[in-house]
Design a protein around this motif. Structure first.
Motif, PDB file in Angstrom:
ATOM      1  N   THR A 142       0.821  -1.208   0.000  1.00  0.00           N
ATOM      2  CA  THR A 142       0.000   0.000   0.000  1.00  0.00           C
ATOM      3  C   THR A 142       0.857   1.260   0.000  1.00  0.00           C
ATOM      4  OG1 THR A 142      -1.753  -1.180   1.188  1.00  0.00           O
ATOM      5  CG2 THR A 142      -1.843   1.226   1.209  1.00  0.00           C
ATOM      6  N   SER A 143       1.971   1.230   0.721  1.00  0.00           N
ATOM      7  CA  SER A 143       2.837   2.410   0.771  1.00  0.00           C
ATOM      8  C   SER A 143       3.470   2.696  -0.581  1.00  0.00           C
ATOM      9  CB  SER A 143       3.930   2.217   1.824  1.00  0.00           C
ATOM     10  OG  SER A 143       4.886   1.257   1.406  1.00  0.00           O
ATOM     11  N   MET A 144       3.665   1.667  -1.392  1.00  0.00           N
ATOM     12  CA  MET A 144       4.311   1.849  -2.691  1.00  0.00           C
ATOM     13  C   MET A 144       3.309   2.033  -3.827  1.00  0.00           C
ATOM     14  SD  MET A 144       7.534   1.753  -1.903  1.00  0.00           S
ATOM     15  CE  MET A 144       8.646   1.195  -3.179  1.00  0.00           C
ATOM     16  N   TYR A 145       2.213   1.289  -3.787  1.00  0.00           N
ATOM     17  CA  TYR A 145       1.224   1.341  -4.863  1.00  0.00           C
ATOM     18  C   TYR A 145       0.052   2.274  -4.564  1.00  0.00           C
ATOM     19  CZ  TYR A 145       3.034  -2.230  -8.052  1.00  0.00           C
ATOM     20  OH  TYR A 145       3.779  -2.922  -8.982  1.00  0.00           O
ATOM     21  N   LYS A 146      -0.016   2.770  -3.335  1.00  0.00           N
ATOM     22  CA  LYS A 146      -1.062   3.711  -2.910  1.00  0.00           C
ATOM     23  C   LYS A 146      -2.459   3.093  -2.930  1.00  0.00           C
ATOM     24  CE  LYS A 146       2.196   6.667  -2.511  1.00  0.00           C
ATOM     25  NZ  LYS A 146       3.272   5.684  -2.766  1.00  0.00           N
ATOM     26  N   THR A 147      -2.523   1.787  -2.870  1.00  0.00           N
ATOM     27  CA  THR A 147      -3.790   1.075  -2.763  1.00  0.00           C
ATOM     28  C   THR A 147      -3.519  -0.303  -2.182  1.00  0.00           C
ATOM     29  OG1 THR A 147      -5.780   0.391  -3.979  1.00  0.00           O
ATOM     30  CG2 THR A 147      -3.679   0.095  -5.094  1.00  0.00           C
ATOM     31  N   ALA A 148      -4.469  -0.846  -1.449  1.00  0.00           N
ATOM     32  CA  ALA A 148      -4.289  -2.153  -0.821  1.00  0.00           C
ATOM     33  C   ALA A 148      -4.301  -3.258  -1.877  1.00  0.00           C
ATOM     34  CB  ALA A 148      -5.394  -2.394   0.203  1.00  0.00           C
ATOM     35  N   PRO A 149      -3.653  -4.393  -1.613  1.00  0.00           N
ATOM     36  CA  PRO A 149      -3.588  -5.481  -2.596  1.00  0.00           C
ATOM     37  C   PRO A 149      -4.955  -5.922  -3.119  1.00  0.00           C
ATOM     38  CG  PRO A 149      -2.068  -5.905  -0.803  1.00  0.00           C
ATOM     39  CD  PRO A 149      -2.861  -4.708  -0.401  1.00  0.00           C
ATOM     40  N   GLY A 150      -5.933  -6.053  -2.229  1.00  0.00           N
ATOM     41  CA  GLY A 150      -7.255  -6.492  -2.665  1.00  0.00           C
ATOM     42  C   GLY A 150      -7.903  -5.516  -3.624  1.00  0.00           C
ATOM     43  N   ARG A 151      -7.787  -4.235  -3.319  1.00  0.00           N
ATOM     44  CA  ARG A 151      -8.371  -3.218  -4.203  1.00  0.00           C
ATOM     45  C   ARG A 151      -7.593  -3.139  -5.517  1.00  0.00           C
ATOM     46  NH1 ARG A 151     -12.054   0.561  -3.342  1.00  0.00           N
ATOM     47  NH2 ARG A 151     -12.059   0.097  -1.109  1.00  0.00           N
ATOM     48  N   TYR A 152      -6.273  -3.308  -5.429  1.00  0.00           N
ATOM     49  CA  TYR A 152      -5.457  -3.312  -6.649  1.00  0.00           C
ATOM     50  C   TYR A 152      -5.893  -4.453  -7.565  1.00  0.00           C
ATOM     51  CZ  TYR A 152      -1.278  -3.359  -9.630  1.00  0.00           C
ATOM     52  OH  TYR A 152      -0.423  -3.329 -10.707  1.00  0.00           O
ATOM     53  N   ARG A 153      -6.140  -5.615  -6.987  1.00  0.00           N
ATOM     54  CA  ARG A 153      -6.597  -6.769  -7.771  1.00  0.00           C
ATOM     55  C   ARG A 153      -7.911  -6.453  -8.477  1.00  0.00           C
ATOM     56  NH1 ARG A 153      -6.315 -12.594  -5.172  1.00  0.00           N
ATOM     57  NH2 ARG A 153      -4.675 -12.906  -6.743  1.00  0.00           N
ATOM     58  N   GLU A 154      -8.788  -5.739  -7.817  1.00  0.00           N
ATOM     59  CA  GLU A 154     -10.096  -5.419  -8.396  1.00  0.00           C
ATOM     60  C   GLU A 154      -9.991  -4.520  -9.621  1.00  0.00           C
ATOM     61  OE1 GLU A 154     -12.234  -3.685  -5.189  1.00  0.00           O
ATOM     62  OE2 GLU A 154     -12.520  -5.588  -4.109  1.00  0.00           O
ATOM     63  N   THR A 155      -8.924  -3.726  -9.704  1.00  0.00           N
ATOM     64  CA  THR A 155      -8.773  -2.834 -10.861  1.00  0.00           C
ATOM     65  C   THR A 155      -8.447  -3.604 -12.138  1.00  0.00           C
ATOM     66  OG1 THR A 155      -6.376  -2.472 -10.595  1.00  0.00           O
ATOM     67  CG2 THR A 155      -7.866  -1.045  -9.330  1.00  0.00           C
ATOM     68  N   GLU A 156      -7.862  -4.808 -11.981  1.00  0.00           N
ATOM     69  CA  GLU A 156      -7.461  -5.636 -13.123  1.00  0.00           C
ATOM     70  C   GLU A 156      -6.500  -4.890 -14.048  1.00  0.00           C
ATOM     71  OE1 GLU A 156     -11.092  -6.920 -14.968  1.00  0.00           O
ATOM     72  OE2 GLU A 156     -11.456  -8.453 -13.441  1.00  0.00           O
ATOM     73  N   ARG A 157      -5.682  -4.035 -13.454  1.00  0.00           N
ATOM     74  CA  ARG A 157      -4.739  -3.229 -14.246  1.00  0.00           C
ATOM     75  C   ARG A 157      -3.361  -3.288 -13.588  1.00  0.00           C
ATOM     76  NH1 ARG A 157      -3.186   2.286 -14.174  1.00  0.00           N
ATOM     77  NH2 ARG A 157      -2.513   3.029 -16.229  1.00  0.00           N
ATOM     78  N   PHE A 158      -2.426  -3.945 -14.269  1.00  0.00           N
ATOM     79  CA  PHE A 158      -1.074  -4.109 -13.731  1.00  0.00           C
ATOM     80  C   PHE A 158      -0.145  -3.008 -14.234  1.00  0.00           C
ATOM     81  CE2 PHE A 158       3.215  -5.647 -14.912  1.00  0.00           C
ATOM     82  CZ  PHE A 158       3.747  -5.786 -13.644  1.00  0.00           C
ATOM     83  N   TYR A 159       0.668  -2.491 -13.319  1.00  0.00           N
ATOM     84  CA  TYR A 159       1.798  -1.665 -13.745  1.00  0.00           C
ATOM     85  C   TYR A 159       2.975  -1.948 -12.813  1.00  0.00           C
ATOM     86  CZ  TYR A 159       1.056   1.781  -9.971  1.00  0.00           C
ATOM     87  OH  TYR A 159       0.938   2.401  -8.757  1.00  0.00           O
TER      88      TYR A 159
END
Length: 286
Positions: free
Chosen positions: A95-112
């Motif tokens: 979260t500190s690096m991606y500015k979003t929690a892993p679960g929410r990041y997964r929901e975006t379905e957008r990798f960078y």
């Protein structure tokens, strides 16, 4: 930098990448490549621009982000694979690096990526020159896109949320309209810059890590401000102060003379705009 040192760093990176899911520390890596850990730390940081620890962490988080988007593995399993002892520790770091929690990041379905594998390939002829020549900064052409993108991938740590397909689309348009500049060492891009003439915005500026102490970013800005957008105010965005994902880009931009401006959110990521004012006495005319 001597080719021998480049070969040594390549060996370090190869070892790290081959053992990325295992327990890694400076002592183990130094022993594997037959260097003292102090010399290894200094040599790696000077070449890559990151400490060994930071490189490993950013690579692991990048691979974890990829698994979050492209697999159905439980977050705990991904956390353990990435070298974290608990899902809680992984979530805090991610979260500190991606500015979003892993679960929410997964929901975006957008990798960078935070950090792609660091590649050191090329002749590096400019590094061997004892006398610095005038930089041959040119307008990029379509044939430059492959080497341009190689440099983008090398400096991707400075550009969160970068979508490569969209970036290439924009790059092609910038090349068509004469708003893409490139500096090459042989067939390798060592400096690149995208700008928007109407607004004076620097949309992307990247310099090969091995060339970052040679004044290339300043040479690009001098060309844009002195020749292409004569006397215009320039602006650029980068990380906000205190962002753990920043590997030194904010400091580098301030070192080029940019002044802090307003806080922004771009593509959902918190950033800050910086402004480089035209020099006193320049009227902005032709």
């Amino acid at each position: 930098m001597a080719n021998r040192n480049i070969e040594n760093i390549t060996a370090v990176i190869d070892y790290v990448e081959d053992h990325l899911t295992e327990k890694l520390d400076l002592d183990r890596i130094a022993e594997a490549v037959h260097y003292s850990k102090y010399h290894l730390h200094r040599m790696f940081a000077d070449t890559v621009g990151l400490t060994v620890h930071d490189y490993i962490q950013r690579r692991r988080l990048t691979e974890a982000a990829k698994l979050l988007v492209f697999s159905d593995k439980p977050i705990l399993e991904i956390a353990l694979t990435a070298g974290f002892e608990s899902q809680q520790a992984f979530t805090a770091c991610f979260t500190s690096m991606y500015k979003t929690a892993p679960g929410r990041y997964r929901e975006t379905e957008r990798f960078y990526p935070l950090q792609l594998r660091f590649h050191l390939e090329g002749s590096y002829a400019m590094l061997e020159q004892k006398q610095r020549r005038q930089w041959d900064i040119a307008f990029a052409v379509q044939e430059d896109i492959p080497c341009w993108m190689e440099l983008v991938r090398l400096v991707v740590d400075g550009f969160p949320c970068l979508d490569e397909a969209e970036y290439v689309r924009v790059l092609k348009e910038k090349i068509r309209t004469g708003q893409a500049l490139i500096l090459k060492d042989g067939a390798m891009a060592v400096g690149i810059l995208l700008f928007t003439g109407e607004t004076g915005s620097i949309d992307f500026m990247g310099c090969h890590p091995l060339y970052r102490k040679m004044g290339i970013p300043k040479a690009f800005l001098d060309k844009v401000m002195g020749e292409l957008l004569k006397g215009r105010e320039l602006s650029i965005t980068t990380f906000r102060e205190g962002d753990r994902a920043d590997t030194g880009h904010r400091r580098a931009i301030k070192g080029l003379g940019f002044a802090e401006a307003e806080l922004l959110v771009e593509f959902g990521y918190p950033t800050q705009r910086f402004v480089l004012h035209r020099k006193e006495g320049e009227d902005g005319g032709e």
